[in-house]
Design an enzyme around this catalytic site. Sequence first.
Site, PDB file in Angstrom:
ATOM      1  CG  HIS A 124      -1.984   0.954   1.295  1.00  0.00           C
ATOM      2  ND1 HIS A 124      -2.583   1.472   0.165  1.00  0.00           N
ATOM      3  CD2 HIS A 124      -2.637   1.520   2.350  1.00  0.00           C
ATOM      4  CE1 HIS A 124      -3.552   2.297   0.526  1.00  0.00           C
ATOM      5  NE2 HIS A 124      -3.596   2.353   1.840  1.00  0.00           N
ATOM      6  CG  ASP A 208      -6.008   0.596  -2.051  1.00  0.00           C
ATOM      7  OD1 ASP A 208      -6.383  -0.448  -2.603  1.00  0.00           O
ATOM      8  OD2 ASP A 208      -5.897   0.715  -0.826  1.00  0.00           O
TER       9      ASP A 208
END
Length: 348
Positions: A124, A208
């Site tokens: 991430h 995301d």
Amino acid sequence: MATLYFGGVAEQVVTREEFTLEHAREVLKDEVVAIIGYGVQGPGQALNLRDNGITVIVGQRKNSKSWDKAIHDGFVPGKTLFEIEAALILGTIICYLLSDAAQIEYWPKVKKHLTSGKALYFSHGFGITFNTHTGIVPPSDVDVFLVAPKGSGTSLRRMFLENRGLNSSYALYQDATGRGRERVVALGIAIGSGYLFETDFKKEVYSDLVGERGTLMGAILGLFAAQYEVLRKNGHSPSEAFNETIEELTQSLMPLVSENGMDWMYANCSTTAQRGALDWWKRFRDVNLPLFEALYESVTTGQEAQQVIDSNSKSDYRIRLEAELSALRESEMWQAGKTVRSLRPENN
């Protein structure tokens, strides 16, 4: 790399045909991959790496539920399972898979053990992209990269066991050793990715966060709730409202869309459904477009990041979270869903 065309746009991707698992093993043969955190992504990535012959250890808080889960999954205390700081010492590639809030908390310990030549791996882009909020600034003499599976760790593991692959993005932020690109691609292949497409840390976290708040979770739940509520207000039973809103979508239509595309779905439904869908989809797009634009701005300006950090760092966060999840779980729509799922043939 292979060149594929997505709607006529050429894109370079990495597949398992040209970058084989055997080559990934060769690239990683002298590495110790330390999975720091055994929560959402940790188990799937750790187990897939281990099954693919990569040397993997897990770093996790001792005597936690995740520690016990790692033991259940076959990681052995003192051999392949360690407390976080011990794993940081042993690892040559540090897979930093703690929650965003926990990454901030543990960063001073992690940074201390990022000695020259090691690699820092994320799934991430949050910690690096929003480093003015997180304080996560890696040393200049380590590789920094990410592989971000486009799904949960559970899906990554499930698809691996089915001999399928979950697509992943990858990004190289810092190549201190000159081996950063081959290291990150090897890891992407070894965790079980179907194919890899290149991005950067900012684009990964922006897409995301928008996706999670949008069509993947937030927006889809909002659409479910709105349609269910309208049907119930107009006298439809919970069973009928749930089946028409969610069950038919998830059990019948989405698998076909996944296999063949939405264009195929439109071409292969009844003329009544086809006409209605073609007439209404642009209206839904036009209503939602300003909301998505506002969401994207909130993400890129760091407003969402700050809200996440502020909320998750509060001492009562877990209590408040459970209250919110409980309200969702106990709502009529999802209680109806629980009953509907229990009536599926495979559950009887």
